[in-house]
Design an enzyme around this catalytic site. Structure first.
Site, PDB file in Angstrom:
ATOM      1  N   LYS A 121       9.412 -19.135 -24.615  1.00 59.46           N
ATOM      2  CA  LYS A 121       8.031 -19.599 -24.757  1.00 59.46           C
ATOM      3  C   LYS A 121       7.980 -20.910 -25.539  1.00 59.46           C
ATOM      4  O   LYS A 121       8.177 -20.912 -26.752  1.00 59.46           O
ATOM      5  CB  LYS A 121       7.185 -18.526 -25.455  1.00 59.46           C
ATOM      6  CG  LYS A 121       5.727 -18.955 -25.716  1.00 59.46           C
ATOM      7  CD  LYS A 121       4.926 -17.803 -26.332  1.00 59.46           C
ATOM      8  CE  LYS A 121       3.551 -18.262 -26.810  1.00 59.46           C
ATOM      9  NZ  LYS A 121       2.752 -17.148 -27.393  1.00 59.46           N
TER      10      LYS A 121
ATOM     11  N   ASP B  41       4.152 -11.929 -31.781  1.00 57.37           N
ATOM     12  CA  ASP B  41       4.910 -13.158 -32.002  1.00 57.37           C
ATOM     13  C   ASP B  41       5.183 -13.264 -33.503  1.00 57.37           C
ATOM     14  O   ASP B  41       4.271 -13.547 -34.287  1.00 57.37           O
ATOM     15  CB  ASP B  41       4.118 -14.387 -31.528  1.00 57.37           C
ATOM     16  CG  ASP B  41       3.925 -14.443 -30.006  1.00 57.37           C
ATOM     17  OD1 ASP B  41       4.001 -13.378 -29.350  1.00 57.37           O
ATOM     18  OD2 ASP B  41       3.679 -15.550 -29.487  1.00 57.37           O
TER      19      ASP B  41
ATOM     20  N   LYS C 120      10.770 -18.243 -28.973  1.00 52.80           N
ATOM     21  CA  LYS C 120       9.617 -19.145 -28.890  1.00 52.80           C
ATOM     22  C   LYS C 120       9.862 -20.341 -29.800  1.00 52.80           C
ATOM     23  O   LYS C 120      10.388 -20.179 -30.902  1.00 52.80           O
ATOM     24  CB  LYS C 120       8.366 -18.364 -29.303  1.00 52.80           C
ATOM     25  CG  LYS C 120       7.081 -19.178 -29.435  1.00 52.80           C
ATOM     26  CD  LYS C 120       5.898 -18.259 -29.801  1.00 52.80           C
ATOM     27  CE  LYS C 120       4.667 -19.064 -30.183  1.00 52.80           C
ATOM     28  NZ  LYS C 120       3.525 -18.190 -30.574  1.00 52.80           N
TER      29      LYS C 120
END
Length: 258
Positions: A199, A102, A165
């Site tokens: 996400k 990430d 995300k």
């Protein structure tokens, strides 16, 4: 099974169970690994700092859940625009054995009008990842404006992101339904639903929250889109609430609420 319980079970299996705190220790990460295994199923992944990957891998293997994926973070949490450092950190994460990375998008550079550095950073980090999933954190709560949130999402997708995300969990405003809708609409409108996931992270704390996010994804991208390859929740305190909703009494060590 009630609709809420069904949503809770669905959400549990989509969780990236997270601890990203300055006071994290091996013991806390081992505890997180134990929590990822519940009586009703495992979380999709855990998300930890890179230095804890070896101990997490060992713990997950020893407890019989090697399929729980290990995600880690790079260029975190500030989203600086130094491509070389972001790529070096991403290569190191891969070398440590991360299954997923990430990375934080250089959102402040975008706010200042620079679209190129974000594209290049994501592109090079994805090259460093190869087949490893790359999730790109755009920090919606700092971008704030729909035009910027959609532009950041588009840049990430064009540069090869596997997921977009919302948030690091380290700024005052993290995931919100409003921001989630904007990002899901970009995935739909670009026609990339097969290859790009979403996400929400930070601020998803209850089964009711999770159910609302899942219903939104079903509405925008269709009932069959959500699965662990296309949807994750970045959370820590959510797990306890989901287990309570499911009436499972697993004791969960709660990392600082995320």
């Amino acid at each position: 099974m009630s609709d809420l319980k069904a949503a809770a079970l669905r959400a549990l299996k989509l969780m990236d169970l997270t601890t990203l705190n300055d006071d994290d220790t091996d013991a806390k990460v081992i505890s997180l690994c134990h929590d990822a295994k519940s009586a009703v199923g495992n979380t999709a992944a855990i998300c930890i700092y890179p230095r804890f990957i070896p101990i997490a891998k060992k713990t997950l293997r020893e407890q019989g859940t090697p399929e729980v994926r290990i995600a880690t973070v790079t260029n975190f949490p500030h989203g600086n625009d130094d491509i070389e450092i972001a790529v070096a950190e991403t290569k190191a994460a891969v070398a440590y054995g991360a299954d997923e990375v990430d990375v934080v998008f250089p959102y402040r550079a975008l706010m200042a009008g620079d679209e190129k550095v974000g594209f290049e950073l994501v592109k090079q980090c994805k090259e460093a990842c190869g087949d490893i999933l790359l999730k790109v954190i755009i920090e919606t709560g700092e971008l704030k404006e729909e035009a910027l949130i959609k532009k950041a999402s588009q840049i990430c997708i064009e540069a090869g992101a596997d997921f977009i995300k919302t948030s690091t969990g380290k700024v005052p405003v993290n995931a919100t339904p409003e921001y989630a809708r904007m990002m899901l609409e970009v995935i739909r409108d670009m026609g990339v639903a097969e290859t790009v996931g979403f996400k929400p992270a930070g601020g998803v704390r209850t089964a009711e929250d999770a159910a609302a996010y899942l219903a939104m994804a079903d509405e925008i991208l269709g009932d069959n889109w959500v699965d662990a390859r296309h949807y994750r929740f970045g959370a820590s305190s959510l797990l306890t609430n989901l287990l309570n909703t499911l009436e499972v009494s697993d004791e969960v060590a709660d990392p600082a609420a995320y």
